[in-house]
Scaffold this motif. Structure first.
Motif, PDB file in Angstrom:
ATOM      1  N   ASP A 170      44.785  45.968  43.416  1.00 19.91           N
ATOM      2  CA  ASP A 170      43.328  45.955  43.229  1.00 19.91           C
ATOM      3  C   ASP A 170      42.981  44.591  42.637  1.00 19.91           C
ATOM      4  OD1 ASP A 170      42.531  48.643  44.060  1.00 19.91           O
ATOM      5  OD2 ASP A 170      43.752  49.322  42.368  1.00 19.91           O
ATOM      6  N   VAL A 171      42.196  43.821  43.385  1.00 19.01           N
ATOM      7  CA  VAL A 171      41.996  42.414  43.037  1.00 19.01           C
ATOM      8  C   VAL A 171      40.631  42.220  42.366  1.00 19.01           C
ATOM      9  CG1 VAL A 171      42.039  40.065  43.921  1.00 19.01           C
ATOM     10  CG2 VAL A 171      43.413  41.829  45.028  1.00 19.01           C
ATOM     11  N   HIS A 172      40.703  41.836  41.098  1.00 15.19           N
ATOM     12  CA  HIS A 172      39.491  41.599  40.305  1.00 15.19           C
ATOM     13  C   HIS A 172      39.107  40.118  40.374  1.00 15.19           C
ATOM     14  CE1 HIS A 172      39.753  45.500  37.971  1.00 15.19           C
ATOM     15  NE2 HIS A 172      40.923  45.462  38.599  1.00 15.19           N
ATOM     16  N   ASP A 173      37.828  39.852  40.139  1.00 18.53           N
ATOM     17  CA  ASP A 173      37.317  38.481  39.964  1.00 18.53           C
ATOM     18  C   ASP A 173      37.526  37.576  41.176  1.00 18.53           C
ATOM     19  OD1 ASP A 173      36.733  39.289  37.379  1.00 18.53           O
ATOM     20  OD2 ASP A 173      38.661  38.582  36.600  1.00 18.53           O
ATOM     21  N   LEU A 174      37.577  38.162  42.361  1.00 20.05           N
ATOM     22  CA  LEU A 174      37.710  37.329  43.561  1.00 20.05           C
ATOM     23  C   LEU A 174      36.311  36.935  44.032  1.00 20.05           C
ATOM     24  CD1 LEU A 174      39.821  36.336  45.698  1.00 20.05           C
ATOM     25  CD2 LEU A 174      39.270  38.395  47.007  1.00 20.05           C
ATOM     26  N   ASN A 175      36.163  35.660  44.388  1.00 14.10           N
ATOM     27  CA  ASN A 175      34.860  35.201  44.879  1.00 14.10           C
ATOM     28  C   ASN A 175      34.735  35.543  46.373  1.00 14.10           C
ATOM     29  OD1 ASN A 175      32.720  33.765  45.947  1.00 14.10           O
ATOM     30  ND2 ASN A 175      32.978  32.038  44.552  1.00 14.10           N
ATOM     31  N   ILE A 176      33.893  36.523  46.681  1.00 12.60           N
ATOM     32  CA  ILE A 176      33.729  36.918  48.093  1.00 12.60           C
ATOM     33  C   ILE A 176      32.329  36.515  48.565  1.00 12.60           C
ATOM     34  CG2 ILE A 176      34.204  38.748  49.781  1.00 12.60           C
ATOM     35  CD1 ILE A 176      35.583  40.365  47.688  1.00 12.60           C
ATOM     36  N   SER A 177      31.951  35.256  48.293  1.00  7.94           N
ATOM     37  CA  SER A 177      30.629  34.814  48.742  1.00  7.94           C
ATOM     38  C   SER A 177      30.591  34.692  50.264  1.00  7.94           C
ATOM     39  CB  SER A 177      30.239  33.489  48.081  1.00  7.94           C
ATOM     40  OG  SER A 177      31.286  32.577  48.229  1.00  7.94           O
ATOM     41  N   ASN A 178      31.760  34.471  50.884  1.00 15.77           N
ATOM     42  CA  ASN A 178      31.830  34.448  52.355  1.00 15.77           C
ATOM     43  C   ASN A 178      32.847  35.511  52.807  1.00 15.77           C
ATOM     44  OD1 ASN A 178      32.288  33.955  55.059  1.00 15.77           O
ATOM     45  ND2 ASN A 178      31.943  31.752  54.849  1.00 15.77           N
ATOM     46  N   PRO A 179      32.392  36.746  53.041  1.00 11.12           N
ATOM     47  CA  PRO A 179      33.324  37.839  53.343  1.00 11.12           C
ATOM     48  C   PRO A 179      34.170  37.599  54.594  1.00 11.12           C
ATOM     49  CG  PRO A 179      31.147  38.715  52.830  1.00 11.12           C
ATOM     50  CD  PRO A 179      31.002  37.233  52.946  1.00 11.12           C
ATOM     51  N   LEU A 180      33.569  36.991  55.634  1.00 11.15           N
ATOM     52  CA  LEU A 180      34.319  36.747  56.880  1.00 11.15           C
ATOM     53  C   LEU A 180      35.487  35.804  56.617  1.00 11.15           C
ATOM     54  CD1 LEU A 180      31.280  36.312  59.276  1.00 11.15           C
ATOM     55  CD2 LEU A 180      33.089  38.009  59.578  1.00 11.15           C
TER      56      LEU A 180
END
Ligand code: 5RP
Length: 219
Positions: A170-180
């Motif tokens: 379970d990955v916390h604090d990941l920047n997913i501003s561009n999901p693709l």
């Protein structure tokens, strides 16, 4: 209205998408369980059922349904599942229940993917919910190190083994501003089986239940 009632309303709204003679894919989780409880009311419309987890298969069988494998069923007309987060682009985070790999297969195999959520799941940007990633057990530490290099915090879901015999980070604090882009990038890490971002295959329809009813979103 409590959250179970909203999940039930979202599930009920999805029944309208079940057309006669359908091959139907069923996801996993508490929202989908609400749907499974209602499914006997549309039993005569269902030709074949496939399921994304052992838990859902068991629950469907308890409700008197035969469950086919995807190999037996062939094409899936409609896949209905919940999500942990959803955006208005219909990108999702899934895998809170650990069933993300089979969920991604069924979503990919389906002509149409209807996602059922209550309004708490709707977010401006993915990533507040820790991103589940299914990994080969022997690659778990290697994958975790790669994620640390992205300044994310992977936490092993200790004691949990997926239906496929693998582990979840379970990955916390990941920047997913561009999901693709992030989905593509994480998929390149050897040992990663499935990333819980559903952006390359988003939902086609999002049914969101709140206190006032159920609204529909399409991209
Ligand atoms: C399971 C999932 C579920 O769809 C997700 O966790 C939502 O679950 P719930 O309906 O219980 O909130 O991805 O792997």
């Amino acid at each position: 209205m409590d959250s179970t009632e909203k999940k039930r309303n979202a599930a009920k709204a999805s029944l309208e998408f079940i057309e006669p003679g359908i091959v139907l894919g069923i996801g996993t989780g508490s929202t989908v369980n609400e749907l499974i409880e209602m499914l006997p009311t549309v039993r005569d419309r269902i030709d074949k059922l496939v399921s994304s987890s052992k838990a859902s298969t068991e629950f469907l069988q308890q409700h008197g349904f035969d469950v086919s494998t995807l190999n037996e069923a062939g094409d899936v007309d409609l896949y209905i599942d919940g999500a942990d987060e959803a955006t208005k682009r219909l990108h999702l985070i899934k895998g809170g229940g650990g069933a993300l790999t089979r969920e991604k297969v069924l979503a990919g195999a389906a002509r149409r993917f209807v996602c059922i959520v209550d309004e708490t799941k709707l977010v401006g940007m993915l990533g507040s919910f820790p991103l589940p990633i299914e990994v080969l057990p022997m690659a778990q530490v290697f994958v975790a190190h790669k994620l640390l290099k992205l300044r994310a915090q992977p936490i092993w879901r200790e004691g949990f083994v997926t239906d496929n015999g693998n582990h979840i980070l379970d990955v916390h604090d990941l920047n997913i501003s561009n999901p693709l882009e992030m989905e593509t990038r994480l998929n390149q890490i050897p040992g990663v089986l499935t990333v819980g971002i559903f952006a390359h295959r988003p939902a086609d329809v999002l049914l969101i239940a709140d206190d006032t009813g159920v609204r529909e979103m399409r991209d």
